[in-house]
Design a protein around this motif. Structure first.
Motif, PDB file in Angstrom:
ATOM      1  N   GLY A  21       0.811  -1.209   0.000  1.00  0.00           N
ATOM      2  CA  GLY A  21       0.000   0.000   0.000  1.00  0.00           C
ATOM      3  C   GLY A  21       0.839   1.251   0.000  1.00  0.00           C
ATOM      4  N   ALA A  22       1.927   1.232   0.731  1.00  0.00           N
ATOM      5  CA  ALA A  22       2.774   2.415   0.855  1.00  0.00           C
ATOM      6  C   ALA A  22       3.446   2.791  -0.458  1.00  0.00           C
ATOM      7  CB  ALA A  22       3.833   2.185   1.925  1.00  0.00           C
ATOM      8  N   TRP A  23       3.520   1.839  -1.403  1.00  0.00           N
ATOM      9  CA  TRP A  23       4.184   2.109  -2.677  1.00  0.00           C
ATOM     10  C   TRP A  23       3.204   2.500  -3.768  1.00  0.00           C
ATOM     11  CZ3 TRP A  23       8.973   3.402  -3.524  1.00  0.00           C
ATOM     12  CH2 TRP A  23       9.902   3.122  -2.511  1.00  0.00           C
TER      13      TRP A  23
ATOM     14  N   ALA B 187      -5.942   3.993  -4.265  1.00  0.00           N
ATOM     15  CA  ALA B 187      -4.854   3.322  -4.966  1.00  0.00           C
ATOM     16  C   ALA B 187      -4.022   2.476  -4.003  1.00  0.00           C
ATOM     17  CB  ALA B 187      -3.980   4.350  -5.680  1.00  0.00           C
ATOM     18  N   ALA B 188      -3.754   3.017  -2.828  1.00  0.00           N
ATOM     19  CA  ALA B 188      -3.002   2.261  -1.828  1.00  0.00           C
ATOM     20  C   ALA B 188      -3.760   1.001  -1.415  1.00  0.00           C
ATOM     21  CB  ALA B 188      -2.718   3.141  -0.607  1.00  0.00           C
ATOM     22  N   CYS B 189      -5.069   1.144  -1.217  1.00  0.00           N
ATOM     23  CA  CYS B 189      -5.870  -0.013  -0.802  1.00  0.00           C
ATOM     24  C   CYS B 189      -5.942  -1.065  -1.903  1.00  0.00           C
ATOM     25  CB  CYS B 189      -7.262   0.442  -0.392  1.00  0.00           C
ATOM     26  SG  CYS B 189      -7.290   1.379   1.158  1.00  0.00           S
ATOM     27  N   GLN B 190      -5.986  -0.626  -3.162  1.00  0.00           N
ATOM     28  CA  GLN B 190      -5.973  -1.597  -4.250  1.00  0.00           C
ATOM     29  C   GLN B 190      -4.642  -2.347  -4.296  1.00  0.00           C
ATOM     30  OE1 GLN B 190      -8.245  -2.851  -5.881  1.00  0.00           O
ATOM     31  NE2 GLN B 190      -7.547  -3.584  -7.868  1.00  0.00           N
ATOM     32  N   ASN B 191      -3.528  -1.644  -4.098  1.00  0.00           N
ATOM     33  CA  ASN B 191      -2.246  -2.332  -3.986  1.00  0.00           C
ATOM     34  C   ASN B 191      -2.297  -3.391  -2.900  1.00  0.00           C
ATOM     35  OD1 ASN B 191      -1.077  -0.734  -5.953  1.00  0.00           O
ATOM     36  ND2 ASN B 191       0.624  -0.037  -4.665  1.00  0.00           N
ATOM     37  N   MET B 192      -2.885  -3.042  -1.777  1.00  0.00           N
ATOM     38  CA  MET B 192      -2.965  -3.974  -0.658  1.00  0.00           C
ATOM     39  C   MET B 192      -3.836  -5.178  -0.998  1.00  0.00           C
ATOM     40  SD  MET B 192      -3.255  -1.030   2.256  1.00  0.00           S
ATOM     41  CE  MET B 192      -3.521  -2.112   3.650  1.00  0.00           C
TER      42      MET B 192
ATOM     43  N   ILE C 164      -9.216  -9.409   0.965  1.00  0.00           N
ATOM     44  CA  ILE C 164      -9.754  -8.313   1.747  1.00  0.00           C
ATOM     45  C   ILE C 164     -11.063  -7.853   1.119  1.00  0.00           C
ATOM     46  CG2 ILE C 164      -7.439  -7.613   2.477  1.00  0.00           C
ATOM     47  CD1 ILE C 164      -7.662  -5.132   0.838  1.00  0.00           C
ATOM     48  N   HIS C 165     -11.944  -7.359   1.969  1.00  0.00           N
ATOM     49  CA  HIS C 165     -13.266  -6.894   1.537  1.00  0.00           C
ATOM     50  C   HIS C 165     -13.449  -5.472   2.068  1.00  0.00           C
ATOM     51  CE1 HIS C 165     -17.707  -7.905   0.670  1.00  0.00           C
ATOM     52  NE2 HIS C 165     -17.648  -6.610   0.993  1.00  0.00           N
ATOM     53  N   GLY C 166     -13.573  -4.523   1.145  1.00  0.00           N
ATOM     54  CA  GLY C 166     -13.761  -3.133   1.530  1.00  0.00           C
ATOM     55  C   GLY C 166     -15.207  -2.828   1.865  1.00  0.00           C
ATOM     56  N   MET C 167     -15.407  -1.928   2.815  1.00  0.00           N
ATOM     57  CA  MET C 167     -16.749  -1.580   3.275  1.00  0.00           C
ATOM     58  C   MET C 167     -16.916  -0.073   3.352  1.00  0.00           C
ATOM     59  SD  MET C 167     -17.030  -4.339   6.405  1.00  0.00           S
ATOM     60  CE  MET C 167     -15.284  -4.198   6.829  1.00  0.00           C
ATOM     61  N   GLY C 168     -17.928   0.420   2.656  1.00  0.00           N
ATOM     62  CA  GLY C 168     -18.334   1.809   2.817  1.00  0.00           C
ATOM     63  C   GLY C 168     -19.405   1.956   3.877  1.00  0.00           C
ATOM     64  N   GLY C 169     -19.951   0.833   4.323  1.00  0.00           N
ATOM     65  CA  GLY C 169     -21.012   0.836   5.321  1.00  0.00           C
ATOM     66  C   GLY C 169     -20.466   0.901   6.734  1.00  0.00           C
TER      67      GLY C 169
ATOM     68  N   ASP D 208      -8.165  16.858  10.151  1.00  0.00           N
ATOM     69  CA  ASP D 208      -7.565  16.898   8.816  1.00  0.00           C
ATOM     70  C   ASP D 208      -7.600  15.538   8.108  1.00  0.00           C
ATOM     71  OD1 ASP D 208      -6.332  18.228   6.698  1.00  0.00           O
ATOM     72  OD2 ASP D 208      -4.326  17.671   7.372  1.00  0.00           O
ATOM     73  N   PHE D 209      -8.151  14.535   8.770  1.00  0.00           N
ATOM     74  CA  PHE D 209      -8.191  13.190   8.181  1.00  0.00           C
ATOM     75  C   PHE D 209      -9.631  12.736   7.994  1.00  0.00           C
ATOM     76  CE2 PHE D 209      -3.976  13.518   9.842  1.00  0.00           C
ATOM     77  CZ  PHE D 209      -3.191  12.834   8.930  1.00  0.00           C
ATOM     78  N   GLU D 210      -9.915  12.219   6.795  1.00  0.00           N
ATOM     79  CA  GLU D 210     -11.260  11.767   6.436  1.00  0.00           C
ATOM     80  C   GLU D 210     -11.293  10.247   6.337  1.00  0.00           C
ATOM     81  OE1 GLU D 210     -14.485  12.238   2.767  1.00  0.00           O
ATOM     82  OE2 GLU D 210     -12.676  13.466   2.823  1.00  0.00           O
ATOM     83  N   PRO D 211     -12.244   9.587   7.016  1.00  0.00           N
ATOM     84  CA  PRO D 211     -12.357   8.138   6.852  1.00  0.00           C
ATOM     85  C   PRO D 211     -12.728   7.799   5.409  1.00  0.00           C
ATOM     86  CG  PRO D 211     -13.664   8.914   8.719  1.00  0.00           C
ATOM     87  CD  PRO D 211     -13.241  10.123   7.953  1.00  0.00           C
ATOM     88  N   ALA D 212     -12.025   6.836   4.834  1.00  0.00           N
ATOM     89  CA  ALA D 212     -12.275   6.444   3.451  1.00  0.00           C
ATOM     90  C   ALA D 212     -13.053   5.138   3.368  1.00  0.00           C
ATOM     91  CB  ALA D 212     -10.954   6.316   2.700  1.00  0.00           C
ATOM     92  N   ALA D 213     -12.632   4.136   4.114  1.00  0.00           N
ATOM     93  CA  ALA D 213     -13.282   2.822   4.064  1.00  0.00           C
ATOM     94  C   ALA D 213     -12.789   1.981   5.227  1.00  0.00           C
ATOM     95  CB  ALA D 213     -12.985   2.111   2.745  1.00  0.00           C
ATOM     96  N   CYS D 214     -13.554   0.958   5.556  1.00  0.00           N
ATOM     97  CA  CYS D 214     -13.110  -0.073   6.479  1.00  0.00           C
ATOM     98  C   CYS D 214     -12.918  -1.363   5.677  1.00  0.00           C
ATOM     99  CB  CYS D 214     -14.120  -0.286   7.603  1.00  0.00           C
ATOM    100  SG  CYS D 214     -14.278   1.116   8.726  1.00  0.00           S
ATOM    101  N   TRP D 215     -12.044  -2.226   6.182  1.00  0.00           N
ATOM    102  CA  TRP D 215     -11.679  -3.430   5.440  1.00  0.00           C
ATOM    103  C   TRP D 215     -11.617  -4.641   6.360  1.00  0.00           C
ATOM    104  CZ3 TRP D 215     -10.623  -3.175   0.149  1.00  0.00           C
ATOM    105  CH2 TRP D 215     -10.531  -1.882  -0.378  1.00  0.00           C
ATOM    106  N   ALA D 216     -12.075  -5.766   5.853  1.00  0.00           N
ATOM    107  CA  ALA D 216     -11.896  -7.059   6.506  1.00  0.00           C
ATOM    108  C   ALA D 216     -10.820  -7.819   5.755  1.00  0.00           C
ATOM    109  CB  ALA D 216     -13.206  -7.838   6.499  1.00  0.00           C
ATOM    110  N   LEU D 217      -9.944  -8.492   6.469  1.00  0.00           N
ATOM    111  CA  LEU D 217      -8.795  -9.180   5.877  1.00  0.00           C
ATOM    112  C   LEU D 217      -8.645 -10.556   6.500  1.00  0.00           C
ATOM    113  CD1 LEU D 217      -5.971  -9.338   4.402  1.00  0.00           C
ATOM    114  CD2 LEU D 217      -5.053  -8.063   6.351  1.00  0.00           C
TER     115      LEU D 217
END
Length: 202
Positions: A46-48, A116-121, A132-137, A152-161
């Motif tokens: 993700g960091a890359w 993009a980072a989450c897709q890398n992950m 992993i399963h992303g959740m907007g809910g 200054d930080f906005e929640p984007a998504a939660c993920w199950a892994l």
């Protein structure tokens, strides 16, 4: 990556990279723990990711089942996601920094870059035999309050892994979804040229 084929593995007419075709978002997870090494590898992937001005606006909260972070992330999920996400051994939440660190100007691509980072992950997890399963809910107010997230930080998504589990253990409403083939819109619906909704010649 495991060689086992699954109904959710996509089939295309063109030679798309296999890891991309094998990435999908299950709801059934096993209780097998995810190693620290695999987590480090996934978050390093993700960091890359690419980001505007190399801001790297992504931040993550990582919870392992049984720890307080996991419980807080789980409790921020909508009830429909709580029905299945609690089977995953790892939950994490992704956040986007809304301004550039240098100068403080708004970063309008921050959420894009976190995606993009989450897709890398997700792809790295797939390569390791995980999902992993992303959740907007989820409730962003609850999530940010639990962790005193700066404004200054906005929640984007939660993920199950985790590792793939038995869909028979899911609530009835979800079991069929685990076995239904995946589909995508044709390129003519999404790739345009000359004017909007005019399919590009590919």
């Amino acid at each position: 990556m495991p060689d086992l084929e699954h109904v959710k593995h996509a089939v295309t007419h063109l030679p798309v990279e296999r890891t991309i075709l094998h990435r999908w978002s299950p709801r059934a997870f096993s209780d097998k723990p995810v190693s620290d090494q695999d987590l480090q590898t996934i978050f390093t992937a993700g960091a890359w990711a690419a980001s505007s001005q190399n801001e790297q606006p992504w931040r993550f909260l990582l919870g392992r089942k049984g720890d307080p972070t996991y419980e807080k992330i789980f409790n921020s999920l909508v009830p429909g996601n709580q029905l299945w996400a609690g089977s995953a051994p790892v939950l994490f939440a992704a956040f986007a920094k809304k301004t550039f660190t240098k100068g403080g100007a708004p970063n309008r691509t921050a959420l894009h870059d976190v995606g993009a980072a989450c897709q890398n992950m997700a792809l790295e997890a797939t390569a390791l035999g995980l999902h992993i399963h992303g959740m907007g809910g989820f409730d962003p107010v609850t999530l940010t309050a639990y962790f005193a997230v700066p404004a200054d930080f906005e929640p984007a998504a939660c993920w199950a892994l985790g590792y793939l589990g038995d869909p028979a253990n899911l609530p009835d409403k979800y079991q069929g979804l685990e076995q239904a083939p995946r589909e995508r819109r044709p390129l003519s619906d999404v790739v345009f040229a000359e004017h909007w909704e005019a399919a590009a010649t590919l």
